[in-house]
Enzyme design. Sequence first.
Site, PDB file in Angstrom:
ATOM      1  N   ARG A  18     -10.056   4.412  -4.575  1.00 29.46           N
ATOM      2  CA  ARG A  18     -11.468   4.020  -4.690  1.00 29.46           C
ATOM      3  C   ARG A  18     -12.338   5.099  -5.309  1.00 29.46           C
ATOM      4  NH1 ARG A  18     -12.581   2.049   1.222  1.00 29.46           N
ATOM      5  NH2 ARG A  18     -11.414   3.947   1.469  1.00 29.46           N
ATOM      6  N   LYS A  48       4.940   3.442   6.892  1.00 30.08           N
ATOM      7  CA  LYS A  48       4.727   2.937   8.240  1.00 30.08           C
ATOM      8  C   LYS A  48       3.282   3.203   8.646  1.00 30.08           C
ATOM      9  CE  LYS A  48       4.087   6.256  10.372  1.00 30.08           C
ATOM     10  NZ  LYS A  48       3.739   7.446  11.085  1.00 30.08           N
ATOM     11  N   HIS A  76       9.974   8.718   7.037  1.00 36.09           N
ATOM     12  CA  HIS A  76      10.423   9.981   6.441  1.00 36.09           C
ATOM     13  C   HIS A  76      11.403  10.736   7.336  1.00 36.09           C
ATOM     14  CE1 HIS A  76       7.226  11.914   8.834  1.00 36.09           C
ATOM     15  NE2 HIS A  76       7.882  13.037   8.650  1.00 36.09           N
ATOM     16  N   LYS A  95      15.240  13.324   6.589  1.00 37.86           N
ATOM     17  CA  LYS A  95      15.499  14.705   7.023  1.00 37.86           C
ATOM     18  C   LYS A  95      17.013  14.925   7.087  1.00 37.86           C
ATOM     19  CE  LYS A  95      11.329  15.026   9.894  1.00 37.86           C
ATOM     20  NZ  LYS A  95      10.506  16.084   9.365  1.00 37.86           N
ATOM     21  N   GLU A 130       4.763  17.879  18.842  1.00 34.77           N
ATOM     22  CA  GLU A 130       3.989  18.519  17.775  1.00 34.77           C
ATOM     23  C   GLU A 130       2.954  19.426  18.407  1.00 34.77           C
ATOM     24  OE1 GLU A 130       3.184  16.036  14.126  1.00 34.77           O
ATOM     25  OE2 GLU A 130       3.100  14.536  15.713  1.00 34.77           O
ATOM     26  N   ASP A 179       2.262   5.324  15.864  1.00 35.79           N
ATOM     27  CA  ASP A 179       2.411   6.412  14.894  1.00 35.79           C
ATOM     28  C   ASP A 179       3.812   7.028  14.921  1.00 35.79           C
ATOM     29  OD1 ASP A 179       1.390   8.176  12.926  1.00 35.79           O
ATOM     30  OD2 ASP A 179       1.123   9.749  14.440  1.00 35.79           O
ATOM     31  N   HIS A 192       9.718   6.739  14.094  1.00 38.31           N
ATOM     32  CA  HIS A 192      10.587   7.925  14.102  1.00 38.31           C
ATOM     33  C   HIS A 192      11.493   7.980  15.351  1.00 38.31           C
ATOM     34  CE1 HIS A 192       7.953   8.851  10.917  1.00 38.31           C
ATOM     35  NE2 HIS A 192       7.065   9.577  11.564  1.00 38.31           N
TER      36      HIS A 192
HETATM   37  C1  BG6 Z   1       3.944  11.054  10.611  1.00 40.21           C
HETATM   38  C2  BG6 Z   1       2.859  10.823  11.614  1.00 40.21           C
HETATM   39  O1  BG6 Z   1       4.659   9.878  10.373  1.00 40.21           O
HETATM   40  O2  BG6 Z   1       4.819  12.043  11.113  1.00 40.21           O
HETATM   41  C3  BG6 Z   1       2.113  12.101  11.933  1.00 40.21           C
HETATM   42  O3  BG6 Z   1       1.948   9.862  11.097  1.00 40.21           O
HETATM   43  C4  BG6 Z   1       3.083  13.184  12.337  1.00 40.21           C
HETATM   44  O4  BG6 Z   1       1.164  11.904  12.965  1.00 40.21           O
HETATM   45  C5  BG6 Z   1       4.217  13.298  11.339  1.00 40.21           C
HETATM   46  O5  BG6 Z   1       2.372  14.417  12.410  1.00 40.21           O
HETATM   47  C6  BG6 Z   1       5.289  14.224  11.860  1.00 40.21           C
HETATM   48  O6  BG6 Z   1       6.223  14.443  10.842  1.00 40.21           O
HETATM   49  P1  BG6 Z   1       7.076  15.771  10.809  1.00 40.21           P
HETATM   50  O7  BG6 Z   1       7.982  15.589   9.649  1.00 40.21           O
HETATM   51  O8  BG6 Z   1       6.100  16.902  10.648  1.00 40.21           O
HETATM   52  O9  BG6 Z   1       7.789  15.847  12.116  1.00 40.21           O
END
Ligand code: BG6
Length: 515
Positions: A68, A174, A204, A208, A242, A261, A266
Amino acid sequence: MTGNESGIPGKFLKPCDTPLERYKVEPFILVIFGGGGDLSRRKLLPTLFHLFREDELSAGFSVLGFGRRQMNDEQYRSMMKEAVREFGEEEFDEAQWNEFSKRVFFHSGHFEDDETYRGLQEKISAISIPTDGGKRNVIYYMSVPPHVTPVAVEKMNQHELCRGRYSTKVIIEKPFGFDLSSAKELNSILTDAFEESRIYRIDHYLGKETVQNIMFFRFSNAVFERLWNSKYIDHVQITVAEDIGIEERGAFYEQNGVVRDIVQNHVMQLMALVAMEPPIGFEADFIRDEKGKVFRALRPMDDEYIDRFTVRSQYGPGPVRGVDVPGYRAEKGVSPDSATPTFFAGKFYVANWRWAGVPFYVRTGKRLARHVTEICIQFKQPPLRLFGRTCDVLEPNILALTIQPDERISLRFGVKYPHVINRIYPAEMVFSYQNTFKTKSHPAYERLLIDCMKGDLTLFVRQDGVEAIWEALDPLLARWESMPPRDFPNYPSGSWGPVEADLLLQRDGRSWLTV
Ligand code: BG6
């Protein structure tokens, strides 16, 4: 495997420096919806620039950011230059950037606006370079808020940007929907526009290296797989901790919370890789079939189960690595009385033959004591205590698959303590990626982008799996949403979450192994 923590290679293995495989990638254009957003700045552009420097992209590639913000190509290039400087993992190279940025463009417009899509089509046709066969490969990357994706895909479809005119693929970030019904709706819009084999649902974590290794570790060794079941395994723990907060993503996080999230994607993918049966081959669908069976076997949770065996929490202020940070409710874009959970702990069961009765404890949260993703598998005790009263309490065997930040696998086992009395000492055998391989792990986005260019869906998520996960988690989300929490915030930043998360395991005579 190295014989000790120091990482000195053992007798049989030498550090390995296998050259990376190279793939021939055809010319393509990557169109990033949300091209000026956080993901583009932090991950996508730095990754693409790195791939360019490594000569992994085809000569005919181009990148078209779409968003945008009112920007021309030059403004977009300089915005991304700053991003690559800040978030790129290697030293910035001005000359290489100048070469790379010639292929970077921007298209401004609203995702709901028809005119925008006409302009987009013209721009794609003008910029993209056809293959020798004359087709134009277009990869769309939907890096937009979840509610925008369906609107944008419908518009793309109307304007014939999906099938026919170009050879297309679409990458979807996602969360895939918001719950089961919206996930189904999103999927019907997607499959209306693209063939299933052209849809790349990205998680993602699957890119890894250490996550991919779970399958290799399990199915390329005879030793562990024989013990990989309820007869020998006491329980499994998955921690995705985290230390960062929600950063600049207040609005996104407020709508989604920790379950949408992290857990829905994950954590569940990690659980599937630990729990799945061996696939009949290494092709994408064989693997995705087995993962889907795990999700479908998750024991359904009713309200009573949810209240007893799940924990939700939100971080308050506190010190993280010596620095005082604000609580969630004081973050930008967050309501001062927000009920959004930033921490989850829960006990799951995979109700199938292999795992009957084995709890899978899961814990994830923001602003925890440290950044660590780890899977711990605790084995049962041996059948008989042979060594007398001094060995009444035996430390269990624990296999820890550490995904990040250390990349390692360790096995804890008992040995005799050197003394006249009988005593067992818990020793550890460690394999560390860093000490074993000279080649660095590919960052997750690098691997996944290359796989998409090659057309390999193995590390992407399939819709039936997505739906099975929502089916398991919908009752939890509905229960929580119907009963607003009364005690938020209920864990200080910099801690391991609320005491209830510890009690969840203590009540079963267990404790969290990742500390
Ligand atoms: C993302 C989440 O998918 O993964 C984030 O939206 C999170 O909130 C992140 O911080 C964590 O990814 P990684 O690779 O740093 O463990």
